[in-house]
Scaffold this active site. Structure first.
Site, short mmCIF file in Angstrom:
data_model
loop_
_atom_site.label_atom_id
_atom_site.label_comp_id
_atom_site.label_asym_id
_atom_site.label_seq_id
_atom_site.Cartn_x
_atom_site.Cartn_y
_atom_site.Cartn_z
N HIS A 21 0.81 -1.21 0.00
CA HIS A 21 0.00 0.00 0.00
C HIS A 21 0.84 1.27 0.00
O HIS A 21 0.40 2.31 -0.49
CB HIS A 21 -0.95 -0.01 1.19
CG HIS A 21 -2.13 -0.91 1.02
ND1 HIS A 21 -3.25 -0.57 0.29
CD2 HIS A 21 -2.36 -2.17 1.48
CE1 HIS A 21 -4.12 -1.56 0.32
NE2 HIS A 21 -3.61 -2.55 1.03
N ASP A 40 -7.69 -2.10 -1.77
CA ASP A 40 -8.65 -2.96 -1.08
C ASP A 40 -10.04 -2.50 -1.51
O ASP A 40 -10.34 -1.30 -1.43
CB ASP A 40 -8.51 -2.85 0.43
CG ASP A 40 -7.16 -3.32 0.93
OD1 ASP A 40 -6.56 -4.19 0.28
OD2 ASP A 40 -6.70 -2.82 1.98
N GLU A 45 -6.72 -12.70 1.20
CA GLU A 45 -7.65 -11.60 1.37
C GLU A 45 -8.45 -11.38 0.08
O GLU A 45 -7.89 -10.93 -0.92
CB GLU A 45 -6.90 -10.31 1.73
CG GLU A 45 -6.13 -10.42 3.03
CD GLU A 45 -5.28 -9.20 3.35
OE1 GLU A 45 -4.77 -9.12 4.47
OE2 GLU A 45 -5.13 -8.33 2.46
N HIS A 81 -8.08 -7.74 -1.60
CA HIS A 81 -6.78 -7.09 -1.85
C HIS A 81 -6.22 -7.42 -3.24
O HIS A 81 -5.99 -8.58 -3.57
CB HIS A 81 -5.79 -7.54 -0.78
CG HIS A 81 -4.44 -6.91 -0.91
ND1 HIS A 81 -4.06 -5.81 -0.17
CD2 HIS A 81 -3.38 -7.21 -1.70
CE1 HIS A 81 -2.82 -5.47 -0.49
NE2 HIS A 81 -2.39 -6.31 -1.42
#
EC number: 3.4.13.22
Length: 236
Positions: A133, A140, A203, A206
């Site tokens: 990030h 996300d 995830e 993501h």
């Protein structure tokens, strides 16, 4: 719209990563990027220090995100939960999850670090080896339809096996609700991958482009180093 199963992805974190060749792309604010994209800054609403109401991504990532959004059915849009993330926010998330593990009874430091590595990247100010990030190349997100956010099986930042992208692919006898969740995850996965993104398999929310993880999965060169702060010169 029917999509094929989400394929198995192997852990790539120990694979060789080529050095970043920074492309110098500016950041783009997402709230006005496309009518098919909305921003819900999850960490801002949770009160984390250093967060803001806008979400930013590198220009190339933002354009691919807009392209993915155009593949959604009419009346649907992508909801961005987080994009570029400062060191301050990353450190706060890392420590928050660390404390939650301790509160759950995990006391061995090696075991704590192992669990942390599955879900929260270690904060760093090394722009040559940034957390995803920090580079502006990770996003996300989820999908909203006419009746609200689609059911994805867990909340954002759920750190259990239910959050693994393929979890609902592997159920031997899924219920009707579980089939809906599976198909919703397939929709998100395939429109993002078709736009050039890679997914982090632990995830469902993501996705990355141009990052070090993306480079390992695609056998390409990472093109986004870290951005330590957002200022006028780095925003387009």
């Amino acid at each position: 719209m029917n999509y094929p199963p989400i394929p198995v992805k192997h852990d790539d974190r120990t694979a060789f990563t080529p050095p970043v060749i920074e492309c110098g792309e500016a950041m783009v604010a997402l709230s006005t990027l496309s009518p098919r994209i909305s921003v819900y800054p999850a960490y801002y609403h949770l009160g984390y220090a250093g967060t803001q109401t806008e979400a930013f991504l590198r220009k190339g990532v933002a354009h691919r995100l807009a392209s993915a959004a155009e593949q959604l059915p009419a009346g649907y849009q992508l909801v961005v939960l987080d994009g570029w993330r400062s060191y301050e926010v990353q450190a706060s998330l890392y420590e928050g999850f660390r404390q939650s593990l301790i509160a759950q009874g995990l006391t061995d430091e090696e075991a704590i670090i192992h669990e942390l590595s599955k879900f929260v990247a270690k904060p760093t100010m090394d722009i040559e080896k940034p957390s995803p990030h920090l580079s502006g190349g990770a996003v996300d997100l989820t999908i909203a339809g006419p009746d609200g956010w689609l059911e994805m099986g867990t909340d954002f930042d759920d750190f259990t096996e239910l959050a693994m992208t393929r979890h609902f692919e592997e159920l031997p006898e899924p219920t009707e609700k579980e089939l809906v969740i599976r198909n919703n995850r397939r929709l998100l996965y395939h429109i993002m991958v078709d736009a050039g993104f890679t997914n982090y398999s632990n995830e469902w929310w993501h996705y990355e482009y141009g990052t070090r993880s993306w480079a390992r999965q695609t056998d390409q060169q990472p093109i986004y180093g870290g951005i330590l702060e957002i200022h006028e010169k780095c925003v387009e």
